[in-house]
Motif scaffolding. Structure first.
Motif, PDB file in Angstrom:
ATOM      1  N   ALA A   5       4.153  13.545   8.710  1.00 41.95           N
ATOM      2  CA  ALA A   5       4.799  13.903   7.445  1.00 41.95           C
ATOM      3  C   ALA A   5       5.472  12.719   6.786  1.00 41.95           C
ATOM      4  O   ALA A   5       6.582  12.802   6.275  1.00 41.95           O
ATOM      5  CB  ALA A   5       5.810  15.028   7.680  1.00 41.95           C
ATOM      6  N   GLY A   6       4.794  11.588   6.817  1.00 44.01           N
ATOM      7  CA  GLY A   6       5.304  10.424   6.109  1.00 44.01           C
ATOM      8  C   GLY A   6       6.308   9.601   6.878  1.00 44.01           C
ATOM      9  O   GLY A   6       6.803   8.604   6.378  1.00 44.01           O
ATOM     10  N   ALA A   7       6.680  10.017   8.103  1.00 44.99           N
ATOM     11  CA  ALA A   7       7.649   9.252   8.882  1.00 44.99           C
ATOM     12  C   ALA A   7       7.055   7.921   9.300  1.00 44.99           C
ATOM     13  O   ALA A   7       5.845   7.777   9.451  1.00 44.99           O
ATOM     14  CB  ALA A   7       8.067  10.047  10.114  1.00 44.99           C
ATOM     15  N   ILE A   8       7.927   6.943   9.483  1.00 45.04           N
ATOM     16  CA  ILE A   8       7.497   5.616   9.933  1.00 45.04           C
ATOM     17  C   ILE A   8       7.966   5.444  11.366  1.00 45.04           C
ATOM     18  O   ILE A   8       9.132   5.677  11.698  1.00 45.04           O
ATOM     19  CB  ILE A   8       8.048   4.521   9.009  1.00 45.04           C
ATOM     20  CG1 ILE A   8       7.394   4.640   7.629  1.00 45.04           C
ATOM     21  CG2 ILE A   8       7.801   3.128   9.593  1.00 45.04           C
ATOM     22  CD1 ILE A   8       7.904   3.667   6.596  1.00 45.04           C
ATOM     23  N   SER A 144       2.432   0.426  -0.039  1.00 42.98           N
ATOM     24  CA  SER A 144       3.627  -0.035  -0.747  1.00 42.98           C
ATOM     25  C   SER A 144       4.877  -0.028   0.108  1.00 42.98           C
ATOM     26  O   SER A 144       5.792  -0.826  -0.120  1.00 42.98           O
ATOM     27  CB  SER A 144       3.862   0.835  -1.988  1.00 42.98           C
ATOM     28  OG  SER A 144       4.083   2.183  -1.599  1.00 42.98           O
ATOM     29  N   ASP A 145       4.939   0.875   1.102  1.00 42.77           N
ATOM     30  CA  ASP A 145       6.190   0.984   1.862  1.00 42.77           C
ATOM     31  C   ASP A 145       6.025   0.821   3.362  1.00 42.77           C
ATOM     32  O   ASP A 145       6.977   1.017   4.119  1.00 42.77           O
ATOM     33  CB  ASP A 145       6.861   2.328   1.577  1.00 42.77           C
ATOM     34  CG  ASP A 145       6.056   3.515   2.111  1.00 42.77           C
ATOM     35  OD1 ASP A 145       4.846   3.338   2.377  1.00 42.77           O
ATOM     36  OD2 ASP A 145       6.636   4.613   2.259  1.00 42.77           O
ATOM     37  N   ARG A 146       4.814   0.469   3.832  1.00 49.28           N
ATOM     38  CA  ARG A 146       4.612   0.405   5.276  1.00 49.28           C
ATOM     39  C   ARG A 146       3.360  -0.385   5.616  1.00 49.28           C
ATOM     40  O   ARG A 146       2.569  -0.746   4.744  1.00 49.28           O
ATOM     41  CB  ARG A 146       4.508   1.808   5.861  1.00 49.28           C
ATOM     42  CG  ARG A 146       3.244   2.569   5.432  1.00 49.28           C
ATOM     43  CD  ARG A 146       3.291   4.023   5.835  1.00 49.28           C
ATOM     44  NE  ARG A 146       4.348   4.729   5.111  1.00 49.28           N
ATOM     45  CZ  ARG A 146       4.780   5.946   5.409  1.00 49.28           C
ATOM     46  NH1 ARG A 146       4.265   6.591   6.448  1.00 49.28           N
ATOM     47  NH2 ARG A 146       5.729   6.529   4.712  1.00 49.28           N
ATOM     48  N   VAL A 147       3.185  -0.619   6.924  1.00 47.63           N
ATOM     49  CA  VAL A 147       1.952  -1.209   7.438  1.00 47.63           C
ATOM     50  C   VAL A 147       1.454  -0.294   8.553  1.00 47.63           C
ATOM     51  O   VAL A 147       2.223   0.098   9.434  1.00 47.63           O
ATOM     52  CB  VAL A 147       2.179  -2.625   8.010  1.00 47.63           C
ATOM     53  CG1 VAL A 147       0.862  -3.219   8.489  1.00 47.63           C
ATOM     54  CG2 VAL A 147       2.830  -3.538   6.973  1.00 47.63           C
ATOM     55  N   GLU A 148       0.172   0.043   8.490  1.00 46.87           N
ATOM     56  CA  GLU A 148      -0.446   0.761   9.599  1.00 46.87           C
ATOM     57  C   GLU A 148      -1.092  -0.253  10.525  1.00 46.87           C
ATOM     58  O   GLU A 148      -1.913  -1.067  10.096  1.00 46.87           O
ATOM     59  CB  GLU A 148      -1.504   1.740   9.104  1.00 46.87           C
ATOM     60  CG  GLU A 148      -2.181   2.497  10.248  1.00 46.87           C
ATOM     61  CD  GLU A 148      -3.331   3.376   9.779  1.00 46.87           C
ATOM     62  OE1 GLU A 148      -3.983   3.995  10.638  1.00 46.87           O
ATOM     63  OE2 GLU A 148      -3.579   3.427   8.555  1.00 46.87           O
ATOM     64  N   ALA A 149      -0.690  -0.241  11.787  1.00 47.49           N
ATOM     65  CA  ALA A 149      -1.244  -1.155  12.791  1.00 47.49           C
ATOM     66  C   ALA A 149      -2.176  -0.369  13.693  1.00 47.49           C
ATOM     67  O   ALA A 149      -1.781   0.649  14.282  1.00 47.49           O
ATOM     68  CB  ALA A 149      -0.123  -1.788  13.603  1.00 47.49           C
TER      69      ALA A 149
END
Length: 540
Positions: A5-8, A144-149
């Motif tokens: 749900a959009g959490a990082i 825009s607000d994160r990086v998926e690794a």
């Protein structure tokens, strides 16, 4: 962990758990940021690689609470004596004299496997730091607000985590650098060398040089370093036509070491061939992806600054990232990272190259001219230098707009009398933003009052014994008083990494610095970093 749900999942992913990655993870952990650190390897490499560190780095270890853990594996670095064509002493590089400016021995040698293990233990003792070993980075995808690794676990399973920022500390062949498209610039140095580490028998140590040495012999230049305990290192230049892998064979290694040592004199710990490079990344950032350590630069080892540079990177980046993650500075503050560290690396590498090229001179006639010039520079005697004068200051970045004395240099660390004890300055003041005032100044009280308007800055007036007024810290050796006098200033503002933001000669200038600092540490004017401007557009 997975993104729901959009959490990082984490604030920061650190790729690489060598010294640079371990320091970055440990500092982020201490500051409370959720950090994941990964490494392809499952254990600390058990052979020595880096061998030298300096007082700036040890100061950070002390700030991190690591001195008791790492001190057993660290010793003072002996002077380095340079010998010319005919075996004569031509140059001596030592450390500055006491009282030591940062409070510690200025130059040190250390045992990397043990120190690296302690750095890892420190990082992972924070509950907000998770270390995963045997894990490989496959890809990074920015939004825009994160990086998926995208990661591959040791059992071959693929998975993804989301993070706010990524720091690539994954070495010279950095996967992070390649994914981010950060190219390397060649600083023009490429020489083949063989590095040999020995554990020397006690009975043999007295027969070896008692100082570190550079044998500037055009037939074959050799460096000799005295490591902790019975660790001795030879760095031996390979000649045209010599096969690097063949020269690593023990029989060839012992032939090269025969002027100093024989197989019965100790244990051959490691023999590895390298090409000593001088490279720097064109930019150290692509949006939310940043690089540090060998991923960002490689330099020849002639004054032992390779690992120090990586740990400077980590400390420079972490205090800025901390402000961004806490929302007290804009993302643009990170633009100063490339500005500050790249220029510092280029300038220091230039000085190291000059020393290295002098050592590596293969033409006998040119080598004799070198010897004569070095002796002439010393007034007819061996030229005396300190390792500390070779290290440059910061030139631009998150510093005062106007050039002031000592701007961009390391602020000293005097010893402070506290009751019946004497403590180093950082123990008393912490290592955040600080305003330091010459307690002998008639305007000391007025400048302290101005600092009250900066709620997140520690401020203190400091003076030598006998000159300390009420509410003034008392230093015991005059280190800071001499520093103020030498630069002709009465106050300094110091960053969390101990670099001087700016200095002031009077209360008016100090007030101007305080007004400037809040703007500068929240943002960095775009014109200062044209390389990174296009990167900033990707990241709000």
């Amino acid at each position: 962990m997975t993104d729901v749900a959009g959490a990082i999942d984490y604030d920061v992913l650190v790729v690489g758990f060598g010294p640079t990655g371990a320091v970055a993870a440990g500092q982020l952990g201490r500051l409370g940021h959720r950090t994941l650190v990964i490494d392809r390897l499952t254990v600390v490499y058990d052979k020595p690689r880096a061998i030298a560190l300096d007082h700036e780095i040890f100061r950070h270890f002390d700030n991190m609470g690591l001195t008791d853990a790492v001190s057993p594996y660290i010793e003072p670095f002996t002077a380095s004596e340079h010998f010319g064509v005919d075996g004569q002493l031509i140059r001596r590089i030592d450390m500055v004299a006491k009282p030591y400016p940062l409070g510690y021995t200025p130059s040190m040698v250390f045992s990397q496997p043990e120190v690296e293990a302690e750095l890892r233990r420190h990082a992972t003792h924070f509950s907000n730091v998770r270390a995963e070993l045997g894990v490989e980075l496959l890809d990074l995808v920015q939004t825009s607000d994160r990086v998926e690794a995208r990661l591959k676990d040791s059992d071959g399973w693929h998975r993804s985590v989301t993070v706010r920022y990524v720091i690539g500390c994954d070495g010279a062949s950095s996967t992070v650098r390649q994914i981010a498209g950060l190219g390397l610039e060649d600083l023009i140095f490429d020489e083949p060398w063989l590095v040999v580490d020995m554990r020397v028998n006690e009975s043999t140590l007295a027969r070896l040089p008692q100082c570190s040495a550079q044998f500037c012999n055009p037939a074959r230049p050799v460096s000799f370093l005295i490591g902790p305990n019975n660790h001795r290192r030879w760095e031996i230049m390979l000649l045209p036509g010599e096969d690097a892998r063949e020269m690593e064979r023990p029989d060839n290694v012992w032939k090269l070491l025969s002027p100093w040592i024989t197989p019965g004199d100790g244990e051959l710990w490691r023999a590895a061939s390298y090409r000593f490079h001088a490279l720097v990344a064109a930019d150290w950032r692509n949006g939310r992806i940043l690089i540090a350590g060998d991923a960002a630069h490689q330099q020849p080892p002639f004054i032992g600054q390779g690992m120090c540079q990586g740990l400077r990177d980590a400390t420079n980046l972490v205090w800025k990232l901390d402000r961004v993650l806490r929302g007290v500075s804009s993302d643009s503050l990170l633009g100063s990272y490339t500005i500050e560290r790249k220029q510092h690396v280029i300038e220091l590498t230039g000085k190291i190259k000059a020393i290295g090229q002098s050592i590596c001179e293969r033409d006998p006639a040119a080598a004799r001219r070198r010897d004569a010039q070095v002796l002439a520079d010393g007034g007819g005697k061996p030229l005396l230098l300190t390792r500390q004068e070779i290290i440059p200051p910061l030139r631009a970045g998150c510093l005062a707009d106007h050039e002031t004395p000592a701007r961009g240099s390391l602020f000293p660390q005097p010893r402070i009398a506290t009751g019946s004890a004497v403590r180093l300055l950082d123990e008393v003041t912490g290592s955040g933003w600080r305003g330091f005032i010459d307690g002998r100044s008639k305007d000391a009280a007025a400048m302290l009052s101005l600092c009250a308007e900066c709620p997140d800055m520690f401020a203190a007036a400091i003076a030598p014994a006998g000159a300390a007024a009420p509410n003034t810290l008392e230093e015991t050796e005059g280190v800071l008083a001499n520093w103020f006098d030498r630069h002709g200033v009465v106050a300094a503002i110091v960053r969390p990494d101990h670099y001087v933001f700016g200095t002031a000669r009077n209360v008016t200038e100090f007030g101007g610095l305080l007004r400037e600092i809040d703007v500068r540490r929240r943002d960095v004017p775009a014109g200062l970093n044209k390389i990174s401007d296009h990167r900033m557009e990707r990241t709000p």
